[in-house]
Scaffold this motif. Sequence first.
Motif, PDB file in Angstrom:
ATOM      1  N   ALA A   8     -24.520 -23.881  27.571  1.00 38.07           N
ATOM      2  CA  ALA A   8     -25.730 -23.155  27.207  1.00 38.07           C
ATOM      3  C   ALA A   8     -25.317 -21.879  26.487  1.00 38.07           C
ATOM      4  O   ALA A   8     -24.442 -21.162  26.944  1.00 38.07           O
ATOM      5  N   GLU A   9     -25.937 -21.623  25.370  1.00 34.59           N
ATOM      6  CA  GLU A   9     -25.661 -20.378  24.666  1.00 34.59           C
ATOM      7  C   GLU A   9     -26.966 -19.647  24.480  1.00 34.59           C
ATOM      8  O   GLU A   9     -28.015 -20.242  24.388  1.00 34.59           O
ATOM      9  N   ALA A  10     -26.880 -18.338  24.478  1.00 28.58           N
ATOM     10  CA  ALA A  10     -28.078 -17.533  24.304  1.00 28.58           C
ATOM     11  C   ALA A  10     -27.813 -16.486  23.235  1.00 28.58           C
ATOM     12  O   ALA A  10     -26.775 -15.836  23.240  1.00 28.58           O
ATOM     13  N   GLU A  11     -28.752 -16.341  22.327  1.00 29.23           N
ATOM     14  CA  GLU A  11     -28.587 -15.360  21.264  1.00 29.23           C
ATOM     15  C   GLU A  11     -28.626 -13.941  21.824  1.00 29.23           C
ATOM     16  O   GLU A  11     -27.865 -13.085  21.446  1.00 29.23           O
ATOM     17  N   PRO A  40     -23.457 -16.523  27.096  1.00 29.40           N
ATOM     18  CA  PRO A  40     -24.400 -15.737  26.295  1.00 29.40           C
ATOM     19  C   PRO A  40     -23.690 -14.887  25.244  1.00 29.40           C
ATOM     20  O   PRO A  40     -22.520 -14.548  25.396  1.00 29.40           O
ATOM     21  N   ASN A  41     -24.416 -14.581  24.188  1.00 27.57           N
ATOM     22  CA  ASN A  41     -23.957 -13.652  23.150  1.00 27.57           C
ATOM     23  C   ASN A  41     -22.638 -14.060  22.503  1.00 27.57           C
ATOM     24  O   ASN A  41     -21.756 -13.245  22.309  1.00 27.57           O
ATOM     25  N   LEU A  42     -22.527 -15.323  22.165  1.00 28.35           N
ATOM     26  CA  LEU A  42     -21.308 -15.806  21.534  1.00 28.35           C
ATOM     27  C   LEU A  42     -21.192 -15.305  20.106  1.00 28.35           C
ATOM     28  O   LEU A  42     -22.178 -15.194  19.393  1.00 28.35           O
ATOM     29  N   ARG A  43     -19.962 -15.055  19.698  1.00 23.86           N
ATOM     30  CA  ARG A  43     -19.701 -14.792  18.288  1.00 23.86           C
ATOM     31  C   ARG A  43     -19.719 -16.130  17.568  1.00 23.86           C
ATOM     32  O   ARG A  43     -19.504 -17.186  18.159  1.00 23.86           O
ATOM     33  N   ARG A  44     -19.967 -16.110  16.284  1.00 16.18           N
ATOM     34  CA  ARG A  44     -20.110 -17.340  15.497  1.00 16.18           C
ATOM     35  C   ARG A  44     -18.926 -18.302  15.665  1.00 16.18           C
ATOM     36  O   ARG A  44     -19.132 -19.488  15.882  1.00 16.18           O
ATOM     37  N   LEU A  49     -17.035 -23.488  17.937  1.00 17.13           N
ATOM     38  CA  LEU A  49     -16.083 -24.212  18.777  1.00 17.13           C
ATOM     39  C   LEU A  49     -16.818 -24.963  19.888  1.00 17.13           C
ATOM     40  O   LEU A  49     -16.550 -26.139  20.144  1.00 17.13           O
ATOM     41  N   LEU A  50     -17.766 -24.309  20.530  1.00 16.53           N
ATOM     42  CA  LEU A  50     -18.550 -24.938  21.592  1.00 16.53           C
ATOM     43  C   LEU A  50     -19.366 -26.107  21.039  1.00 16.53           C
ATOM     44  O   LEU A  50     -19.390 -27.197  21.624  1.00 16.53           O
ATOM     45  N   LEU A  51     -20.006 -25.910  19.895  1.00 15.65           N
ATOM     46  CA  LEU A  51     -20.783 -26.990  19.279  1.00 15.65           C
ATOM     47  C   LEU A  51     -19.895 -28.158  18.878  1.00 15.65           C
ATOM     48  O   LEU A  51     -20.309 -29.314  18.949  1.00 15.65           O
TER      49      LEU A  51
END
Length: 126
Positions: A8-11, A40-44, A49-51
């Motif tokens: 899960a990622e959150a902007e 949360p708050n991942l850098r691009r 990498l996660l995607l």
Amino acid sequence: GAEARVGAEAEKGGEAERRRGGEAERGGEEAEEAEVVFAPNLRRPELLLLLGRAQVGLHTMWNEHFGIGVVELMAAGVPPVAHASGGPLLDIVKPRGEVGLLAATEREYTEALAQLTLAPRAAQRR
């Protein structure tokens, strides 16, 4: 048995993420084979990498006007399971499941996630 990994990622992180210092946390120790990662708050670069490792993307926002997160999943080749409302329903995810699936209830989300992760040839859909 089948192994599931959910990311899960959150902007924008909420108060709970700020209290944790924005670090990724792992939950659900009682689940032996499943792993849930909140980041949360991942850098691009980290998001990409996660995607790149994701098998399916989960988007649960109700009545989102467009759904840029769903579009980003699709652009990365990750089939989304999105809420059957708003932009994802009207403009993004096609009803025949060509690029992802729509859901509105817990049961529909469960069935969609199972279809995309546990069904034979699920990994080939990517």
